[in-house]
Design a protein around this motif. Sequence first.
Motif, PDB file in Angstrom:
ATOM      1  N   ALA A 184       8.804  51.615 -21.936  1.00  0.00           N
ATOM      2  CA  ALA A 184       7.875  51.855 -23.037  1.00  0.00           C
ATOM      3  C   ALA A 184       7.423  50.546 -23.664  1.00  0.00           C
ATOM      4  O   ALA A 184       8.110  49.527 -23.590  1.00  0.00           O
ATOM      5  N   ALA A 185       6.251  50.624 -24.307  1.00  0.00           N
ATOM      6  CA  ALA A 185       5.675  49.483 -25.022  1.00  0.00           C
ATOM      7  C   ALA A 185       5.688  49.779 -26.518  1.00  0.00           C
ATOM      8  O   ALA A 185       5.090  50.757 -26.966  1.00  0.00           O
ATOM      9  N   LEU A 186       6.385  48.938 -27.268  1.00  0.00           N
ATOM     10  CA  LEU A 186       6.345  49.005 -28.731  1.00  0.00           C
ATOM     11  C   LEU A 186       5.267  48.016 -29.165  1.00  0.00           C
ATOM     12  O   LEU A 186       5.522  46.837 -29.388  1.00  0.00           O
ATOM     13  N   CYS A 187       4.032  48.510 -29.206  1.00  0.00           N
ATOM     14  CA  CYS A 187       2.886  47.669 -29.520  1.00  0.00           C
ATOM     15  C   CYS A 187       2.828  47.440 -31.019  1.00  0.00           C
ATOM     16  O   CYS A 187       3.019  48.358 -31.810  1.00  0.00           O
ATOM     17  N   HIS A 188       2.549  46.198 -31.405  1.00  0.00           N
ATOM     18  CA  HIS A 188       2.481  45.870 -32.827  1.00  0.00           C
ATOM     19  C   HIS A 188       1.405  44.831 -33.079  1.00  0.00           C
ATOM     20  O   HIS A 188       0.980  44.114 -32.166  1.00  0.00           O
ATOM     21  N   ARG A 189       0.941  44.794 -34.340  1.00  0.00           N
ATOM     22  CA  ARG A 189      -0.061  43.811 -34.763  1.00  0.00           C
ATOM     23  C   ARG A 189       0.189  43.498 -36.233  1.00  0.00           C
ATOM     24  O   ARG A 189       0.798  44.291 -36.959  1.00  0.00           O
ATOM     25  N   THR A 197      13.675  52.252 -21.811  1.00  0.00           N
ATOM     26  CA  THR A 197      13.828  50.850 -22.169  1.00  0.00           C
ATOM     27  C   THR A 197      12.520  50.386 -22.799  1.00  0.00           C
ATOM     28  O   THR A 197      11.447  50.609 -22.234  1.00  0.00           O
ATOM     29  N   VAL A 198      12.619  49.746 -23.965  1.00  0.00           N
ATOM     30  CA  VAL A 198      11.444  49.417 -24.769  1.00  0.00           C
ATOM     31  C   VAL A 198      11.221  47.914 -24.829  1.00  0.00           C
ATOM     32  O   VAL A 198      12.144  47.149 -25.122  1.00  0.00           O
ATOM     33  N   TYR A 199       9.972  47.523 -24.570  1.00  0.00           N
ATOM     34  CA  TYR A 199       9.538  46.126 -24.672  1.00  0.00           C
ATOM     35  C   TYR A 199       8.534  46.010 -25.806  1.00  0.00           C
ATOM     36  O   TYR A 199       7.654  46.864 -25.946  1.00  0.00           O
ATOM     37  N   ALA A 200       8.649  44.967 -26.617  1.00  0.00           N
ATOM     38  CA  ALA A 200       7.676  44.735 -27.686  1.00  0.00           C
ATOM     39  C   ALA A 200       6.432  44.079 -27.088  1.00  0.00           C
ATOM     40  O   ALA A 200       6.529  43.217 -26.209  1.00  0.00           O
ATOM     41  N   VAL A 201       5.269  44.489 -27.576  1.00  0.00           N
ATOM     42  CA  VAL A 201       3.995  43.930 -27.130  1.00  0.00           C
ATOM     43  C   VAL A 201       3.199  43.531 -28.373  1.00  0.00           C
ATOM     44  O   VAL A 201       2.830  44.388 -29.178  1.00  0.00           O
ATOM     45  N   LYS A 202       2.965  42.229 -28.532  1.00  0.00           N
ATOM     46  CA  LYS A 202       2.100  41.731 -29.612  1.00  0.00           C
ATOM     47  C   LYS A 202       0.670  41.909 -29.143  1.00  0.00           C
ATOM     48  O   LYS A 202       0.233  41.273 -28.200  1.00  0.00           O
ATOM     49  N   VAL A 203      -0.049  42.816 -29.781  1.00  0.00           N
ATOM     50  CA  VAL A 203      -1.385  43.196 -29.330  1.00  0.00           C
ATOM     51  C   VAL A 203      -2.430  42.220 -29.848  1.00  0.00           C
ATOM     52  O   VAL A 203      -2.481  41.920 -31.039  1.00  0.00           O
ATOM     53  N   ASN A 204      -3.275  41.751 -28.918  1.00  0.00           N
ATOM     54  CA  ASN A 204      -4.368  40.846 -29.257  1.00  0.00           C
ATOM     55  C   ASN A 204      -5.727  41.538 -29.204  1.00  0.00           C
ATOM     56  O   ASN A 204      -6.652  41.115 -29.894  1.00  0.00           O
ATOM     57  N   GLU A 205      -5.842  42.575 -28.367  1.00  0.00           N
ATOM     58  CA  GLU A 205      -7.127  43.248 -28.221  1.00  0.00           C
ATOM     59  C   GLU A 205      -6.917  44.666 -27.708  1.00  0.00           C
ATOM     60  O   GLU A 205      -6.090  44.894 -26.834  1.00  0.00           O
ATOM     61  N   VAL A 206      -7.667  45.606 -28.274  1.00  0.00           N
ATOM     62  CA  VAL A 206      -7.656  46.983 -27.789  1.00  0.00           C
ATOM     63  C   VAL A 206      -9.074  47.400 -27.416  1.00  0.00           C
ATOM     64  O   VAL A 206     -10.044  46.869 -27.941  1.00  0.00           O
ATOM     65  N   ALA A 207      -9.154  48.333 -26.487  1.00  0.00           N
ATOM     66  CA  ALA A 207     -10.437  48.878 -26.043  1.00  0.00           C
ATOM     67  C   ALA A 207     -10.541  50.331 -26.489  1.00  0.00           C
ATOM     68  O   ALA A 207      -9.524  51.022 -26.624  1.00  0.00           O
ATOM     69  N   ASN A 208     -11.746  50.797 -26.719  1.00  0.00           N
ATOM     70  CA  ASN A 208     -11.958  52.211 -27.051  1.00  0.00           C
ATOM     71  C   ASN A 208     -12.153  53.055 -25.803  1.00  0.00           C
ATOM     72  O   ASN A 208     -12.017  54.263 -25.847  1.00  0.00           O
TER      73      ASN A 208
END
Length: 151
Positions: free
Chosen positions: A26-31, A106-117
């Motif tokens: 899993a991705a624990l996406c954060h900003r 298992t969870v990995y953190a992801v520092k998000v820089n850009e998202v798409a619609n």
Amino acid sequence: MLNSVRSALADTIMPLLRRPPALQLAALCHRNTPQGREVLLVTSSHGRWILPKGWPIDGMNGGETALQEAWEEAGVKKGKVTKAPVGTFSTIKRFDTGQEVPCDTTVYAVKVNEVANDYPEADKRERRWLPAQEAADLVDEPGLRDLLTSF
């Protein structure tokens, strides 16, 4: 005597036949925002709030797989993933067939820089950015709730 043989077989052989839990990544996406850090949740196929996650992908390590799932399920176009997992939690994976399988995530953190619609599962999922505590209040899995609370 027959009962003692059955008991001995159950105690020695049955543990060998049990399968280990399935594995998802899993991705624990954060900003970061002016209001503080937010995490990203998506809806599952059953409408529950979850992290983007999926099965291991051949040729990719855990972090790469988590980032791929973040793209497919949440539109995370660019992000920096941690090399080491930030945590794990256990759950029951429920398939559309009704089958249920124990699953470790298992969870990995992801520092998000850009998202798409426009992303592969945009028409199947809702996504929402929230403070970690609000996200924790929305999820069903106790282990994921704990992970979000401590993040």
